[in-house]
Design a protein around this motif. Structure first.
Motif, PDB file in Angstrom:
ATOM      1  N   ILE A 144       0.836  -1.206   0.000  1.00 21.73           N
ATOM      2  CA  ILE A 144       0.000   0.000   0.000  1.00 21.73           C
ATOM      3  C   ILE A 144       0.871   1.256   0.000  1.00 21.73           C
ATOM      4  CG2 ILE A 144      -1.662   1.330   1.363  1.00 21.73           C
ATOM      5  CD1 ILE A 144      -2.731  -1.418   2.379  1.00 21.73           C
ATOM      6  N   LEU A 145       1.891   1.274   0.861  1.00 24.19           N
ATOM      7  CA  LEU A 145       2.730   2.458   1.000  1.00 24.19           C
ATOM      8  C   LEU A 145       3.540   2.738  -0.260  1.00 24.19           C
ATOM      9  CD1 LEU A 145       4.121   1.984   4.615  1.00 24.19           C
ATOM     10  CD2 LEU A 145       2.642   3.841   3.830  1.00 24.19           C
ATOM     11  N   THR A 146       4.147   1.716  -0.836  1.00 24.66           N
ATOM     12  CA  THR A 146       5.008   1.966  -1.998  1.00 24.66           C
ATOM     13  C   THR A 146       4.205   2.338  -3.236  1.00 24.66           C
ATOM     14  OG1 THR A 146       5.149  -0.444  -2.330  1.00 24.66           O
ATOM     15  CG2 THR A 146       6.964   0.619  -1.174  1.00 24.66           C
ATOM     16  N   ARG A 147       2.985   1.826  -3.350  1.00 31.11           N
ATOM     17  CA  ARG A 147       2.131   2.284  -4.461  1.00 31.11           C
ATOM     18  C   ARG A 147       1.818   3.766  -4.287  1.00 31.11           C
ATOM     19  NH1 ARG A 147      -2.641   0.208  -4.105  1.00 31.11           N
ATOM     20  NH2 ARG A 147      -2.382  -1.422  -2.545  1.00 31.11           N
ATOM     21  N   ARG A 183      10.803   7.383  -6.891  1.00 24.17           N
ATOM     22  CA  ARG A 183      11.290   6.350  -7.795  1.00 24.17           C
ATOM     23  C   ARG A 183      12.397   5.499  -7.164  1.00 24.17           C
ATOM     24  NH1 ARG A 183       7.208   7.553  -9.381  1.00 24.17           N
ATOM     25  NH2 ARG A 183       6.548   8.206 -11.457  1.00 24.17           N
ATOM     26  N   THR A 184      12.844   5.868  -5.971  1.00 24.89           N
ATOM     27  CA  THR A 184      13.870   5.111  -5.257  1.00 24.89           C
ATOM     28  C   THR A 184      13.473   4.994  -3.792  1.00 24.89           C
ATOM     29  OG1 THR A 184      15.105   7.165  -4.940  1.00 24.89           O
ATOM     30  CG2 THR A 184      15.808   5.743  -6.744  1.00 24.89           C
ATOM     31  N   GLY A 218       7.631  -0.063  -8.558  1.00 28.15           N
ATOM     32  CA  GLY A 218       8.323   0.991  -9.290  1.00 28.15           C
ATOM     33  C   GLY A 218       9.344   1.773  -8.504  1.00 28.15           C
ATOM     34  N   LEU A 219       9.723   1.296  -7.302  1.00 27.36           N
ATOM     35  CA  LEU A 219      10.735   1.986  -6.508  1.00 27.36           C
ATOM     36  C   LEU A 219      12.025   1.161  -6.528  1.00 27.36           C
ATOM     37  CD1 LEU A 219       8.722   3.123  -3.345  1.00 27.36           C
ATOM     38  CD2 LEU A 219       8.936   4.251  -5.564  1.00 27.36           C
ATOM     39  N   ARG A 220      13.096   1.766  -7.009  1.00 32.38           N
ATOM     40  CA  ARG A 220      14.380   1.060  -7.069  1.00 32.38           C
ATOM     41  C   ARG A 220      15.021   1.049  -5.688  1.00 32.38           C
ATOM     42  NH1 ARG A 220      19.638   2.823  -7.780  1.00 32.38           N
ATOM     43  NH2 ARG A 220      18.928   4.948  -8.214  1.00 32.38           N
TER      44      ARG A 220
END
Length: 484
Positions: free
Chosen positions: A203-206, A214-215, A234-236
């Protein structure tokens, strides 16, 4: 028509029906996990093959994304799949298939077929895997009573009402528990009920990706499941080294400036897997960094309830409730089968709720379990049991392997054993499997090019009566020429 063929291929490849020979319908998460295992076992997914991104596979199979990320995460943690920064999740080159069995009527895949020198691994007798609580001590009767009481107390109107961030009594019970046990700055309206840390991270990273992130900075080494979810959204992941004082906050700030990262995932109470607690000066530095760059710290409260030499340190969230998200669950303290957890969110961060929220009845049970003190009674008995088991394991290691270094604070359900210079961790794991030892190498949790040869020894689910025997078997393995 170009998108139809891969969708149909994966629908065919992963059969989510009941287990062969059974009419029992397992939970979707278990069925996806089992389907991937079967596809690997039967040779339909070969070593090194990429699996689809969690979002794409969820849409293909018609399930929630949480179901797929949970299944992938479990398989990564077990070594069946491999997740590497900047690359797709793939089938491990030598996948670990402890429960795999050849499908009747099908030949073994050539690269997985048993030979006289490589027979299927024997059953696990000495369970030294980290991250597993004492499942024998799961408070079944108390949880069953909580389900009955929670259901009986549910008002009729709540059975149809929407609860986008969780059932109000459950949110209030979690807030009260975290305030008294973790000294968190938790208000019920800032609590969100989740399926667990994995669901919370999804939930958080979306949400962060939607806000332009993006990172994300992550500890190295660390638990791979949450890194996998961040990358799928989508987070590197940007690895930050960890030492005996926890994550290196000066390096974290430098890497943030270099990469533009404004979010960090940390385990300050008890770092996994190295077992450090974040030093007080670093706690302050981390909070200062987050405030100066308007960043966000995600505090994974991994097994923070279990500290044996002192009271658990307060949650980092208390220092900066405006900059820290506190995530936790019952998975490591009670059982992952309950599928319940929580997030405490800062003001101004209200991510879209999960489309597959926990059952209202389970949330009502959670509220009863917390307010009646059942959870804290379970934690007290668990602390006593784990403290004694940890000491018993340390005594056995001192007696059998006195020259080897053991690290990690007196907390949690695991410790780190540095191997002798002649022993390769992967070879020790393979040789130990033949002796009934379930072992995990430290390198499974890092992307470092040359990680030290060490084992992460979990004792949460280790039978007390087998502690000394398990260490004796391990010592014999380390003396074997097979590990050199």
């Amino acid at each position: 028509m170009q998108n139809t063929r891969p969708i149909l291929a994966w629908e065919t490849l992963l059969d989510l029906g009941a287990e062969s020979g059974s009419s029992v319908r397992l939970p979707l998460r278990d069925r996806v996990e089992s389907a991937v295992r079967r596809a690997i076992d039967e040779g339909r997914l070969s070593p090194g093959a990429a699996v689809p991104p969690s979002r794409a596979l969820a849409e293909t199979l018609g399930v929630s994304r949480w179901v797929v990320t949970e299944a992938y995460g479990q398989l990564v943690a077990e070594g069946v799949l491999e997740a590497r920064t900047g690359s797709a999740t793939r089938v491990a080159e030598r996948p670990v298939m402890p429960n795999a069995a050849r499908h009747p009527g099908r030949p073994w895949p050539r690269d997985l077929a048993p030979t006289p020198a490589e027979a299927p691994a024997p059953p696990i007798r000495y369970d030294l895997r980290p991250g597993i609580p004492d499942l024998r001590a799961t408070p079944r009767s108390r949880w069953a009573a909580a389900v009955r009481a929670g259901l009986a107390d549910l008002p009729d109107r709540d059975l149809i009402a929407a609860h986008p961030f969780g059932y109000a009594p459950a949110r209030a019970a979690v807030a009260a528990y975290l305030a008294r046990s973790r000294h968190a700055d938790a208000e019920p309206d800032r609590v969100s009920i989740t399926h667990g840390a994995t669901d919370g991270m999804d939930i958080l990273t979306r949400e962060l990706h939607g806000r332009g992130h993006r990172t994300i900075l992550v500890e190295d080494p660390s638990w791979p499941r949450l890194r996998v979810i961040a990358e799928h959204n989508g987070l590197r992941p940007v690895p930050v080294p960890v030492d005996d004082d926890g994550v290196d906050t000066e390096m974290l700030a430098a890497l943030a400036a270099r990469t533009g990262a404004r979010a960090a995932l940390v385990t300050p109470a008890h770092q996994f897997p190295l077992g450090a607690a974040l030093a007080p000066v670093r706690r302050e530095q981390l909070v200062r960094w987050a405030r100066e760059c308007a960043g966000l710290v995600i505090e994974d409260d991994y097994d923070a309830e279990f500290r044996y030499d002192r009271r658990p340190v307060p949650a980092l969230q208390r220092l900066a409730p405006d900059s820290v998200v506190l995530i936790g669950s019952l998975s490591k303290s009670v059982s992952p089968a309950l599928g319940l957890g929580w997030m405490v969110l800062p003001p101004g961060l209200t991510p879209a709720p999960s489309p597959s929220a926990p059952s209202l009845i389970d949330q009502a049970a959670l509220a009863h379990f917390l307010t009646q003190g059942d959870f804290e009674r379970h934690l007290r008995s668990s602390r006593t049991r784990f403290r004694r088991r940890r000491q018993r394991l340390l005594d056995a290691l001192t007696a059998e392997l006195p020259e080897l270094r053991v690290s990690g604070i007196a907390a949690g359900m695991h410790l780190v054993l540095t191997l002798p210079t002649h022993a390769r961790a992967s070879a020790v794991v393979d040789a130990g499997s033949a002796e009934g030892l379930a072992l995990t190498p430290l390198h499974r949790y890092t992307d470092a090019a040359d990680p030290p040869d060490a084992l992460v020894l979990g004792y949460g689910h280790l039978d007390d009566a087998l502690v000394e025997e398990a260490v004796a078997r391990l010592a014999a393995v380390l003396d074997s020429p097979l590990v050199r």
